[in-house]
Design an enzyme around this catalytic site. Structure first.
Site: not given
Length: 559
Positions: A329, A333, A304
């Site tokens: 990733k 979110q 991420s």
């Protein structure tokens, strides 16, 4: 830091749970669902669920816990979505948030949960546990009136008992090797800072090394302090180690890139169904290290926010990326705090590197188990050991600023591959890790020989100190006392690693100073001698310098 060294599914899911989020303060407003075309469908579904839950509560033959049913229903519902949308019940939410906080109120230990038993890995420097005399290897039997063994003991349970308001008291009962009866300690909780820059030191007169373990609240400030300190020591080249970094806050990652990237170049952009979450982030500040070569280390556990950093620097040819293909990733979110203290992390957009790459690896909606097996599959297919085993999708080719080919669709593929070294790993070594046997030996050794270490500097220790066979035999003796069955073949295979690891731990306990802001420089400097990734990266700064100056040949551009 009441900080777990875990061996369970929590560890496997860490890159998923510590996923990229938006700026820390942003939360969903009351109008989040206001623009939904399916609002009537949502209302009907809500009514139906409420009716069923009410019927169960009023009429089911046995008494049930409706809160548990609701949590289960939400969890199962989210399994039909992407693997990074996740729900935390109130207890788990506290533990999850703590991974990204810059500090907490507690007793200050690093612990390991092994076979339903909690072991102290180490008391944190300057914390209440260290001051009281808690030692590495202590087994926690009881906290206040709560028994600390058995199946009920998980990370959420441990956090809830060890942490608490600053100044509050907690009674700890421990069992220590060699002491026949349990020992009791009365501790007063205090503020325990946590750090995400784990090391920052000069490898030689020009190369500075910075290790970042996650992107938490304080990461950007820690990084700036580290770079500033290294520059005053003469740093002209930077090795940035993001291996094992599962991610965290997106804005901390983009701010870090901004310190390394000149001009107003694009760092990352996001795109989702709702254009409120579409944004571009560009470099805007005069960075601390916009000139000078940069090498970035990544591996299969870099996820991420780590991939945002690596992807931006690679796309702009600002850094040479070294290691193994990253986690993959590429979803963003939104953290949503719910009314009962639980938390929803809802995927709201995808992020893209400057060249237009989405590095999210493929997934099947609802198949979390299959998604989690990806790293295992890479291991079995040989990708972690042979560069030719990396299978990039030829349809997802993109170009860096200088025209080099890079790939989307499954992580950041490094410019220079470094295979995973498992030559010294063995089941016997893993048992030593699980029981903290080597750590315990190192701490006891330092405590018994502290005056000896006070007579020499760390530089002298690094150059001249050698772990003896007698020390290794001491580790084996302690391991046997810990019910670890000795295996001569496995021990011989792992002996070089155990020797280096023991020296690194002795260096940590003997020389780590309280004024270093949580840095573990001594440990990493010793371990770097057996770290193939660091050794390889150290030879590549000339190549990185070419990138920084834009000297990329046509041949290089077609790689």
């Amino acid at each position: 830091m009441e900080n777990p060294i875990q061996n369970d599914r929590w560890t496997v899911r860490l890159p998923i749970l510590l996923s990229v989020t938006l700026a820390a303060g942003m939360l969903l407003g009351a109008t989040f669902f206001g623009g939904s075309k399916g609002i009537a469908d949502v209302a009907r579904g809500h009514t139906k669920f409420k009716e069923v839950l009410q019927l169960i509560d009023n009429n089911y033959v046995d008494t049930v816990n409706t809160d548990e049913l609701v949590d289960y229903s939400i969890t199962k519902m989210l399994e039909k979505l992407d693997p990074h949308t996740y729900y935390f019940n109130p207890k788990d939410a506290i533990a999850a948030r703590s991974q990204l906080e810059s500090g907490f109120d507690g007793i200050g230990i690093e612990f390991n949960l092994y076979k339903d038993t909690v072991y102290v890995v180490t008391p944190l420097v300057g914390g209440p546990s260290e001051a009281a005399g808690i030692q590495s290897g202590d087994k926690i039997l009881k906290v206040n009136s709560d028994i600390f063994t058995g199946k009920k003991v998980d990370n959420a349970f441990i956090f809830s008992k060890l942490r608490g308001p600053r100044g509050s008291e907690v009674k700890i009962e421990i069992l220590r090797r060699g002491v026949p009866k349990p020992l009791s300690f009365l501790l007063r909780r205090d503020r325990i800072p946590t750090f995400s820059v784990d090391a920052a030191y000069m490898m030689d007169k020009e190369v500075g090394y910075v290790k970042v373990t996650r992107f938490s609240e304080s990461t950007y400030d820690e990084f700036k302090n580290a770079v500033s300190s290294l520059k005053t020591q003469g740093m002209k080249k930077l090795m940035l180690d993001l291996r094992g970094n599962p991610g965290g806050y997106m804005d901390r990652a983009t701010n870090m890139v901004d310190e390394l990237l000149a001009g107003d170049k694009l760092i990352v952009y996001t795109d989702g169904k709702d254009d409120r979450y579409d944004r571009q982030t560009r470099a805007k500040n005069a960075g601390m290290f916009e000139n000078g070569s940069v090498v970035v280390l990544i591996d299969e556990s870099s996820a991420s926010a780590s991939e945002i950093v690596a992807g931006a620097l690679q796309d702009h040819d600002r850094a040479l990326i070294v290691g193994r293909r990253s986690f993959g990733k590429g979803l963003v979110q939104m953290p949503v705090n719910l009314s009962d203290g639980s938390e929803l992390r809802l995927t709201i957009s995808r992020y893209y590197t400057p060249s237009g790459r989405s590095i999210q690896k493929p997934y099947k909606m609802g198949d979390l188990e299959g998604y989690e097996k990806d790293i295992k599959n890479r291991f079995e297919h040989g990708e972690l050991f042979v560069s030719d085993s990396i299978k990039n999708n030829p349809k997802l080719q993109y170009r860096t600023d200088a025209g080099r080919i890079v790939y989307g669709g499954g992580g950041i593929t490094p410019d220079v591959f470094v295979p995973r070294d498992t030559s010294m790993m063995s089941p016997y070594l893993y048992e030593l890790f699980a029981k903290n046997t080597v750590r315990d030996y190192a701490l006891n050794y330092v405590n018994q020989n502290r005056k000896q270490f006070e007579k020499q500097t760390f530089a002298e220790f690094l150059k001249s100190y050698n772990v003896t066979d007698a020390d290794l035999n001491g580790v084996v003796k302690n391991a046997t006392a810990d019910n670890i069955k000795f295996n001569e073949k496995e021990f011989s295979r792992s002996k070089p690693y155990i020797r280096t690891y023991l020296k690194a731990l002795i260096a940590r306990y003997a020389y780590q100073k309280r004024d270093k802001g949580g840095l573990n420089n001594e440990f990493y400097q010793v371990m770097s001698n057996t770290d193939e990734g660091i050794r390889k990266a150290a030879t590549l700064f000339d190549e990185a310098e070419k990138l920084a100056k834009g000297n990329v040949s046509l041949k290089d551009a077609k790689k």
